[in-house]
Every structure is written in C-alpha cells, then in structure tokens.
Design a protein around this motif. Sequence first.
Motif, PDB file in Angstrom:
ATOM      1  N   LEU A 157       0.858  -1.179   0.000  1.00 37.30           N
ATOM      2  CA  LEU A 157       0.000   0.000   0.000  1.00 37.30           C
ATOM      3  C   LEU A 157       0.889   1.223   0.000  1.00 37.30           C
ATOM      4  N   SER A 158       0.500   2.242  -0.753  1.00 33.27           N
ATOM      5  CA  SER A 158       1.356   3.408  -0.966  1.00 33.27           C
ATOM      6  C   SER A 158       0.540   4.689  -0.982  1.00 33.27           C
ATOM      7  N   ALA A 159       1.216   5.794  -0.647  1.00 28.49           N
ATOM      8  CA  ALA A 159       0.620   7.124  -0.683  1.00 28.49           C
ATOM      9  C   ALA A 159       1.692   8.116  -1.148  1.00 28.49           C
ATOM     10  N   PRO A 160       1.277   9.255  -1.705  1.00 25.92           N
ATOM     11  CA  PRO A 160       2.252  10.208  -2.240  1.00 25.92           C
ATOM     12  C   PRO A 160       2.886  11.100  -1.182  1.00 25.92           C
ATOM     13  N   ILE A 161       4.131  11.466  -1.435  1.00 32.40           N
ATOM     14  CA  ILE A 161       4.845  12.502  -0.693  1.00 32.40           C
ATOM     15  C   ILE A 161       5.077  13.654  -1.672  1.00 32.40           C
ATOM     16  N   PHE A 162       4.810  14.884  -1.235  1.00 30.05           N
ATOM     17  CA  PHE A 162       4.926  16.036  -2.131  1.00 30.05           C
ATOM     18  C   PHE A 162       6.039  16.994  -1.685  1.00 30.05           C
ATOM     19  N   GLY A 163       6.569  17.721  -2.660  1.00 27.09           N
ATOM     20  CA  GLY A 163       7.631  18.691  -2.418  1.00 27.09           C
ATOM     21  C   GLY A 163       7.113  20.107  -2.282  1.00 27.09           C
ATOM     22  N   PRO A 164       8.029  21.092  -2.198  1.00 24.47           N
ATOM     23  CA  PRO A 164       7.664  22.490  -1.916  1.00 24.47           C
ATOM     24  C   PRO A 164       6.736  23.128  -2.937  1.00 24.47           C
TER      25      PRO A 164
END
Length: 259
Positions: free
Chosen positions: A204-211
């Motif tokens: 299972l995965s979820a997104p990580i976002f940048g600035p």
Amino acid sequence: MTDRDTGATPLLVLKKITAILSSFSLARPELGLAEIRSITGIPHSTVQRLVANMAQEGLLDRHGDKYRVGLRVAHWAAPATQGLDYLELITPVLQRLRDQLTETVCVFRASERQRVCVALAETRHILRRAVEVGSIMPLHVGSAGRVLLAWSPQLADEVYASGLSAITDQTITSPDELKRAVAQTRAEGYAITIGERVTSASGLSAPIFGPQAELFGALSVMGPTARMPRDVCESWVEPLLAAAEEATRLLGGRIPAAA
C-alpha cells in the motif's frame, strides 16, 4: 505564559502547547478553538488561554475565528533543515511507520519509466520481501507504481503506450484498466495492490509532495499477503497517510489543490 494560566507544571504546559501545534496538519491548516479542543482533549478554558498566548508570541497566527501555525515557527524550522539531505529528513518517518506496522517501509521515485527504491526501513520479520535501496521495479505494477503514475500524467501516458507485460497472473496488462486504477488512486489518495509484481505479496502506498506541490515519491508498506491481506492493508491506510503527510511537511512540501 505562566503556570497560573493552566494550573500545571511547565512540562505539562509544554506538552499542551505541543498538542495544540500538532493538531494542525496539511489537511486542516486552519482550526477554530472548538476544533482544537476536540482534537487535543484539552479543556476549553485552557485552550483559550494557551491559544491567546501562543498567538501573542507568534506561535500561532489568527485569521478571523481561525488559527494557523505561525510564520515564526517556519523561521525557527529553517536552521533545522539547513544542509540536511531530503532522505535523511524523512528516514525517521519510515522507521516509525515500520515499527508501528512491523512491515518494510520504502520510498520509491520514478526514473526512466521505472521506479527505484531510494530509502528503506526494513522489517524485522524473518520472512520478508527482497528489496534494498537501489532496487529497480516496473512502474505499471504495485501500489508505489500506481501512486507515481497518478501524480505524473505525462509519465503515465508513456507507460500506457509502452506495452504492459504480465509479471504475475494479477498484473494489469490492459492500458484502459490501468488508467482506471490510476484514476482511482488519484481520487482516493492511496493505492493497495496484491500479487501484481510478486505472487502472495501486498503493498500500500501514498504520495509525498515537495515544496511546489510536485510529487516527491511514493511512501510504501510492503510484505507477504499472509500478514497483509486486503483487510489489514485497509486498516493501515490512516497510519500510512499520516506518515506521508509528515514526510511532506518535513520536506517543506504542500498537497496540490484538487484537480
């Protein structure tokens, strides 16, 4: 701020201040007093006094009847991240999630129509999925691939057109079917897959976002389906999303506006 304001020792006051600051998140950047009280469980009168003092000291900013984490906190945070590698910043998040769920936790990033493991907190179980930093996997299979495609439309179009080879009998090989699965991931904010790349393995995965609200990578939990059947994966969605949001915050990132 004095002990008289709360009737507590300085350490307890600090814990209450920490709880108030922790009640804010990327999903709820503005909160009213009643919401803060509900989230923290701190009595209303204490919340009211602490929040007023925190706003006076710049720990919180007031916007009408709502409060936000103060810009002064961001000023203090800058030296903490200066010179640190992004992966170094988020590795403790991976380790805490691994300890909470007891399974391997990774971060994947897209590269040349593949996905690469760039960070890892490995399970302590003897039976585990073989993965290490630098492992390269196809983008069209697995929950991490689903997330990376969901927030990378141009890359997704390239993958759909490249031919989707079967790896297991659960691999999606139809571009239209994969498009629907990717759209569902984008709508729900996470993905769960079972047996797409390795038979009897789940993820299972979820997104990580940048600035700039750009996709940084996919935060993934993976393990054998015997320990991670679908109902278990579904019960882990909230801890996964909380960890992904924490990683986003540590990177100075922000969640993109809904399309």
